[in-house]
Design a protein around this motif. Sequence first.
Motif, mmCIF file in Angstrom:
data_model
loop_
_atom_site.group_PDB
_atom_site.id
_atom_site.type_symbol
_atom_site.label_atom_id
_atom_site.label_comp_id
_atom_site.label_asym_id
_atom_site.label_seq_id
_atom_site.Cartn_x
_atom_site.Cartn_y
_atom_site.Cartn_z
ATOM 1 N N HIS A 23 0.768 -1.377 -0.142
ATOM 2 C CA HIS A 23 0.016 0.069 -0.039
ATOM 3 C C HIS A 23 0.915 1.318 0.004
ATOM 4 O O HIS A 23 0.554 2.169 -0.818
ATOM 5 C CB HIS A 23 -0.809 -0.023 1.232
ATOM 6 C CG HIS A 23 -1.907 1.140 1.110
ATOM 7 N ND1 HIS A 23 -2.843 1.241 0.229
ATOM 8 C CD2 HIS A 23 -2.078 1.989 2.019
ATOM 9 C CE1 HIS A 23 -3.585 2.392 0.648
ATOM 10 N NE2 HIS A 23 -2.885 3.031 1.921
ATOM 11 N N ASP A 24 1.678 1.347 0.956
ATOM 12 C CA ASP A 24 2.843 2.413 0.805
ATOM 13 C C ASP A 24 3.531 2.621 -0.385
ATOM 14 O O ASP A 24 3.652 3.778 -0.811
ATOM 15 C CB ASP A 24 3.944 2.112 1.885
ATOM 16 C CG ASP A 24 3.212 2.248 3.466
ATOM 17 O OD1 ASP A 24 2.073 2.842 3.431
ATOM 18 O OD2 ASP A 24 3.884 1.770 4.447
ATOM 19 N N GLN A 25 3.881 1.461 -0.995
ATOM 20 C CA GLN A 25 4.681 1.601 -2.386
ATOM 21 C C GLN A 25 3.787 2.107 -3.487
ATOM 22 O O GLN A 25 4.282 2.865 -4.317
ATOM 23 C CB GLN A 25 5.071 0.101 -2.802
ATOM 24 C CG GLN A 25 6.456 -0.249 -2.051
ATOM 25 C CD GLN A 25 6.770 -1.499 -2.490
ATOM 26 O OE1 GLN A 25 6.265 -2.432 -3.115
ATOM 27 N NE2 GLN A 25 8.047 -1.964 -1.949
ATOM 28 N N ARG A 26 2.370 1.788 -3.392
ATOM 29 C CA ARG A 26 1.540 2.490 -4.297
ATOM 30 C C ARG A 26 1.305 3.734 -4.153
ATOM 31 O O ARG A 26 1.264 4.691 -5.055
ATOM 32 C CB ARG A 26 -0.008 1.673 -4.172
ATOM 33 C CG ARG A 26 -0.200 0.367 -4.905
ATOM 34 C CD ARG A 26 -1.603 -0.276 -4.613
ATOM 35 N NE ARG A 26 -1.522 -1.701 -4.955
ATOM 36 C CZ ARG A 26 -2.479 -2.509 -4.611
ATOM 37 N NH1 ARG A 26 -3.314 -2.171 -3.622
ATOM 38 N NH2 ARG A 26 -2.234 -3.657 -4.796
ATOM 39 N N ASP A 27 1.280 4.202 -2.856
ATOM 40 C CA ASP A 27 1.204 5.741 -2.633
ATOM 41 C C ASP A 27 2.384 6.277 -3.116
ATOM 42 O O ASP A 27 2.397 7.472 -3.831
ATOM 43 C CB ASP A 27 1.170 5.914 -1.082
ATOM 44 C CG ASP A 27 -0.203 5.612 -0.536
ATOM 45 O OD1 ASP A 27 -1.318 5.350 -1.338
ATOM 46 O OD2 ASP A 27 -0.449 5.218 0.679
ATOM 47 N N VAL A 28 3.501 6.029 -2.759
ATOM 48 C CA VAL A 28 4.869 6.425 -3.486
ATOM 49 C C VAL A 28 4.835 6.484 -4.925
ATOM 50 O O VAL A 28 5.215 7.417 -5.512
ATOM 51 C CB VAL A 28 6.012 5.616 -3.035
ATOM 52 C CG1 VAL A 28 7.288 5.916 -3.643
ATOM 53 C CG2 VAL A 28 6.377 5.677 -1.431
ATOM 54 N N LEU A 29 4.427 5.251 -5.682
ATOM 55 C CA LEU A 29 4.315 5.200 -7.154
ATOM 56 C C LEU A 29 3.371 6.456 -7.587
ATOM 57 O O LEU A 29 3.660 7.204 -8.701
ATOM 58 C CB LEU A 29 3.956 3.999 -7.616
ATOM 59 C CG LEU A 29 5.303 3.061 -7.436
ATOM 60 C CD1 LEU A 29 4.589 1.576 -7.903
ATOM 61 C CD2 LEU A 29 6.241 3.306 -8.265
ATOM 62 N N GLU A 30 2.341 6.448 -6.985
ATOM 63 C CA GLU A 30 1.191 7.555 -7.526
ATOM 64 C C GLU A 30 1.835 8.841 -7.336
ATOM 65 O O GLU A 30 1.827 9.773 -8.225
ATOM 66 C CB GLU A 30 -0.089 7.269 -6.812
ATOM 67 C CG GLU A 30 -0.712 6.177 -7.035
ATOM 68 C CD GLU A 30 -1.919 6.039 -6.043
ATOM 69 O OE1 GLU A 30 -2.359 6.882 -5.208
ATOM 70 O OE2 GLU A 30 -2.792 4.932 -6.098
ATOM 71 N N ARG A 34 2.862 11.569 -10.257
ATOM 72 C CA ARG A 34 2.429 12.967 -10.199
ATOM 73 C C ARG A 34 3.649 14.000 -10.353
ATOM 74 O O ARG A 34 3.841 14.969 -11.221
ATOM 75 C CB ARG A 34 1.414 13.376 -9.081
ATOM 76 C CG ARG A 34 0.395 12.987 -8.850
ATOM 77 C CD ARG A 34 -0.541 13.511 -7.986
ATOM 78 N NE ARG A 34 -0.130 13.201 -6.629
ATOM 79 C CZ ARG A 34 -0.360 12.057 -5.734
ATOM 80 N NH1 ARG A 34 -1.269 11.467 -5.917
ATOM 81 N NH2 ARG A 34 0.391 12.020 -4.559
ATOM 82 N N VAL A 35 4.582 13.720 -9.836
ATOM 83 C CA VAL A 35 5.788 14.508 -9.798
ATOM 84 C C VAL A 35 6.521 14.455 -11.117
ATOM 85 O O VAL A 35 7.002 15.485 -11.602
ATOM 86 C CB VAL A 35 7.181 14.085 -8.705
ATOM 87 C CG1 VAL A 35 8.349 14.869 -8.952
ATOM 88 C CG2 VAL A 35 6.489 14.479 -7.303
ATOM 89 N N VAL A 36 6.526 13.197 -11.836
ATOM 90 C CA VAL A 36 7.166 13.269 -13.014
ATOM 91 C C VAL A 36 6.238 13.922 -14.113
ATOM 92 O O VAL A 36 6.842 14.701 -15.128
ATOM 93 C CB VAL A 36 7.280 11.594 -13.366
ATOM 94 C CG1 VAL A 36 7.566 11.360 -15.021
ATOM 95 C CG2 VAL A 36 8.328 10.889 -12.411
ATOM 96 N N ARG A 37 4.930 13.639 -13.901
ATOM 97 C CA ARG A 37 4.044 14.450 -14.835
ATOM 98 C C ARG A 37 4.347 15.936 -14.936
ATOM 99 O O ARG A 37 4.378 16.717 -15.889
ATOM 100 C CB ARG A 37 2.580 14.010 -14.654
ATOM 101 C CG ARG A 37 1.683 14.428 -15.711
ATOM 102 C CD ARG A 37 0.190 14.013 -15.356
ATOM 103 N NE ARG A 37 0.158 12.603 -15.067
ATOM 104 C CZ ARG A 37 -0.556 11.936 -14.210
ATOM 105 N NH1 ARG A 37 -1.180 12.856 -13.152
ATOM 106 N NH2 ARG A 37 -0.557 10.663 -13.882
ATOM 107 N N ASP A 38 4.312 16.485 -13.608
ATOM 108 C CA ASP A 38 4.747 17.774 -13.402
ATOM 109 C C ASP A 38 5.792 18.262 -13.988
ATOM 110 O O ASP A 38 6.079 19.360 -14.662
ATOM 111 C CB ASP A 38 4.387 18.096 -11.864
ATOM 112 C CG ASP A 38 3.087 18.436 -11.391
ATOM 113 O OD1 ASP A 38 2.292 18.203 -12.240
ATOM 114 O OD2 ASP A 38 2.888 18.169 -10.228
ATOM 115 N N ALA A 39 7.115 17.299 -13.575
ATOM 116 C CA ALA A 39 8.360 17.709 -14.253
ATOM 117 C C ALA A 39 8.371 17.634 -15.782
ATOM 118 O O ALA A 39 8.952 18.597 -16.370
ATOM 119 C CB ALA A 39 9.323 16.889 -13.502
ATOM 120 N N SER A 40 7.906 17.023 -16.243
ATOM 121 C CA SER A 40 7.797 16.679 -17.763
ATOM 122 C C SER A 40 7.047 18.101 -18.281
ATOM 123 O O SER A 40 7.370 18.630 -19.590
ATOM 124 C CB SER A 40 7.067 15.588 -18.401
ATOM 125 O OG SER A 40 5.608 15.482 -17.931
#
Length: 193
Positions: A23-30, A34-40
């Motif tokens: 569950h924590d890994q899913r949160d981290v991946l989500e 979001r960070v990668v999308r904003d960075a791109s």
Amino acid sequence: MGLSRKRQREFTKLKRQAEELVHDQRDVLEHATRVVRDASRQAANYAREDVAPRVKDTYEDRIRPVVNTGVSATRHAATSTRDKFVDDVFPAVTSALGSALAVIEAAKSPHVREALGRATKSAAKTANAVGVKTGLVQQKSGPGKYILIGIGVVAFAGIAYAAWQTLRADDDLWIDDEELLPVDQADVETPTA
């Protein structure tokens, strides 16, 4: 085979911890998505607003003039090479071919063959006589005599060809590009006295 209660509790505890970790890994991946999308999005904006104009200016100021100069230099070199080939190389090659064909045609003539045969025999006799008199050549019979005759024939043919090339008139071999028009008698004015 059954597990003991202690092992069962440890197993359940590990299972719960694994589920929490997933569950924590899913949160981290989500969050990472979001960070990668904003960075791109930010990188695309930066590229469009800052990088693209700089690249375009550099291309316009530095690369395009060099490329244009290179293209014009290449065109000039190609034109110059073509002109040199047409003006210098092609006439020289055709002249050499014409000369070679003329020599071949002349060699087919029975008069030329007869004269060459007489000259060869005469040169061979003279060379042999001079060689024997000076002591450079001992009179022997064998293939060496024929080899010397062959060398003499080749030397004589080379000298004759060089003399022919020197004495011939090259001006008559080429025709101007303009056609010579026949002179019409009606167009020619007659001088009146």
